[in-house]
Write a protein that holds these residues in place. Structure first.
Motif, PDB file in Angstrom:
ATOM      1  N   GLU A 106       5.668  37.708 -12.431  1.00 59.88           N
ATOM      2  CA  GLU A 106       5.111  38.091 -11.125  1.00 59.88           C
ATOM      3  C   GLU A 106       5.341  37.012 -10.072  1.00 59.88           C
ATOM      4  N   GLY A 107       5.233  35.754 -10.471  1.00 61.42           N
ATOM      5  CA  GLY A 107       5.400  34.670  -9.507  1.00 61.42           C
ATOM      6  C   GLY A 107       6.846  34.359  -9.167  1.00 61.42           C
ATOM      7  N   PHE A 108       7.786  34.978  -9.881  1.00 59.47           N
ATOM      8  CA  PHE A 108       9.201  34.706  -9.635  1.00 59.47           C
ATOM      9  C   PHE A 108       9.888  35.786  -8.803  1.00 59.47           C
ATOM     10  N   VAL A 109       9.169  36.848  -8.481  1.00 60.80           N
ATOM     11  CA  VAL A 109       9.766  37.933  -7.702  1.00 60.80           C
ATOM     12  C   VAL A 109      10.178  37.418  -6.328  1.00 60.80           C
ATOM     13  N   GLY A 110      11.410  37.671  -5.946  1.00 57.91           N
ATOM     14  CA  GLY A 110      11.929  37.231  -4.652  1.00 57.91           C
ATOM     15  C   GLY A 110      12.464  35.809  -4.650  1.00 57.91           C
ATOM     16  N   THR A 111      12.378  35.111  -5.780  1.00 61.78           N
ATOM     17  CA  THR A 111      12.884  33.740  -5.859  1.00 61.78           C
ATOM     18  C   THR A 111      14.347  33.760  -6.274  1.00 61.78           C
ATOM     19  N   PRO A 112      15.241  33.139  -5.527  1.00 59.57           N
ATOM     20  CA  PRO A 112      16.650  33.104  -5.929  1.00 59.57           C
ATOM     21  C   PRO A 112      16.829  32.283  -7.199  1.00 59.57           C
ATOM     22  N   GLY A 113      17.676  32.767  -8.100  1.00 62.71           N
ATOM     23  CA  GLY A 113      17.878  32.090  -9.365  1.00 62.71           C
ATOM     24  C   GLY A 113      19.164  31.300  -9.411  1.00 62.71           C
ATOM     25  N   LEU A 114      19.411  30.706 -10.572  1.00 67.73           N
ATOM     26  CA  LEU A 114      20.634  29.950 -10.802  1.00 67.73           C
ATOM     27  C   LEU A 114      21.629  30.819 -11.557  1.00 67.73           C
ATOM     28  N   LYS A 115      22.806  30.970 -10.997  1.00 66.72           N
ATOM     29  CA  LYS A 115      23.810  31.844 -11.623  1.00 66.72           C
ATOM     30  C   LYS A 115      24.573  31.088 -12.700  1.00 66.72           C
ATOM     31  N   LEU A 116      24.770  31.763 -13.814  1.00 69.40           N
ATOM     32  CA  LEU A 116      25.546  31.181 -14.900  1.00 69.40           C
ATOM     33  C   LEU A 116      26.997  31.015 -14.443  1.00 69.40           C
ATOM     34  N   PRO A 117      27.536  29.804 -14.454  1.00 71.48           N
ATOM     35  CA  PRO A 117      28.887  29.605 -13.908  1.00 71.48           C
ATOM     36  C   PRO A 117      29.966  30.191 -14.802  1.00 71.48           C
ATOM     37  N   ALA A 118      31.035  30.628 -14.163  1.00 68.80           N
ATOM     38  CA  ALA A 118      32.199  31.124 -14.904  1.00 68.80           C
ATOM     39  C   ALA A 118      33.071  29.941 -15.313  1.00 68.80           C
ATOM     40  N   LEU A 119      33.757  30.101 -16.419  1.00 70.47           N
ATOM     41  CA  LEU A 119      34.646  29.042 -16.870  1.00 70.47           C
ATOM     42  C   LEU A 119      35.887  28.971 -15.984  1.00 70.47           C
ATOM     43  N   PHE A 120      36.439  27.790 -15.888  1.00 65.71           N
ATOM     44  CA  PHE A 120      37.698  27.626 -15.149  1.00 65.71           C
ATOM     45  C   PHE A 120      38.637  26.764 -15.983  1.00 65.71           C
ATOM     46  N   ILE A 121      39.745  27.366 -16.386  1.00 65.43           N
ATOM     47  CA  ILE A 121      40.755  26.665 -17.177  1.00 65.43           C
ATOM     48  C   ILE A 121      41.988  26.498 -16.306  1.00 65.43           C
TER      49      ILE A 121
END
Length: 304
Positions: A106-121
């Protein structure tokens, strides 16, 4: 355009594949856990909260798996130790998981999160078309395929996998041979919970890096249908997950193409496809019997 569609299909299919591969192992052991939706919800909120708390989405991956395992442990205790009805317990687990996830998040609604990064080779990710598709995904996409390969090898190439399948097919005989049916099923349920938690964490870390109470949106039920669709074979599970993933994202591309299909109809397509597949499979007795664990959903009490 084609590259964008394929990337979206992969994103939509990954949580389904993660949750379904875990449930496949659970059902191979003879346990029917209908609480996948609740475990995914707990994985989603735990993964989101942990990623914000520790400042890294990789903490969210671990937290999501642990949350799924914790909730599945409740189910294992109720069904394997207390020998409660598996269907009723699974449905209760779904309601419990969804409700608890809504409360915790409930307290996290509307809070921007951290996106899991894509790999780069370097040199590979930059390749035209196939570069981002094959070498530019986030780590959980590769984990989902690794799990499919690992589970397939475990079930059909190892003694432990043979024991697990024996427990699912005839728990009485497995017990008579000296194997601990309850222990095997506990471990299978915990593995299924971890995979469902990873699927939920993927939703809040990669699919849409935020938390909303209804973000699982029935994916746990689709994962359950995928296990039946695949005839309990890991290789077929990949095909089913990506087929359903394609149906899921069809609604995102139909409107820009001007097909004139109502948005409400497109939104219900994944669930309509699930019902149709289950009806077709249940109408074919040969298909329903093929690889179906004989003791699926049947409780086991050692002293009986």
């Amino acid at each position: 355009m084609l590259e964008a569609i394929i990337l979206t299909v992969i994103t939509a299919a990954t949580p389904l594949l993660l949750a379904a591969i875990g449930e496949l192992v659970v059902e191979r052991s003879g346990v029917l856990n209908l609480g996948v939706e609740g475990m995914m919800a707990m994985g989603a909120v735990s993964g989101f909260a942990a990623s914000l708390t520790f400042g890294t989405p990789f903490a969210g991956i671990v937290a999501g798996a642990l949350a799924g395992m914790a909730v599945s442990l409740v189910f294992a205790f109720v069904t394997q130790t207390l020998v409660a009805n598996q269907v009723a317990s699974g449905l209760a687990l779904t309601l419990f998981g969804l409700g608890l996830a809504g409360l915790l998040g409930e307290g996290f609604v509307g809070t921007p999160g951290l996106k899991l990064p894509a790999l780069f080779i370097p040199g590979l990710t930059d390749l035209p078309v196939v570069g981002r598709i094959l070498f530019g995904q986030d780590i959980l996409v590769y984990v989902s395929f690794a799990l499919v390969l690992g589970v397939s090898w475990f079930l059909f190439r190892t003694r432990a996998g043979l024991v697990l399948r024996a427990v699912g097919d005839n728990h009485g005989s497995a017990h008579a041979l000296g194997y601990s049916v309850v222990r095997v099923r506990y471990l299978a349920v915990l593995f299924g919970g971890a995979c469902a938690g990873l699927g939920g964490a993927y939703l809040s870390l990669a699919y849409t890096p935020l938390w909303v109470e209804t973000m699982t949106a029935g994916r746990g039920w689709i994962a359950l249908a995928l296990v039946v669709f695949s005839s309990w074979l890991p290789s077929r599970l990949v095909v089913g997950a990506y087929l359903f993933g394609a149906v899921t994202i069809l609604q995102l591309h139909a409107q820009p193409l001007g097909l004139g299909v109502p948005a409400q109809f497109m939104s219900m397509l994944p669930y309509l496809a699930t019902v149709i597949v289950l009806v077709l499979i249940s109408g074919n007795r040969r298909t329903t019997r093929f690889n179906t664990p004989a003791c699926l959903g049947t409780p086991f009490v050692p002293d009986r």
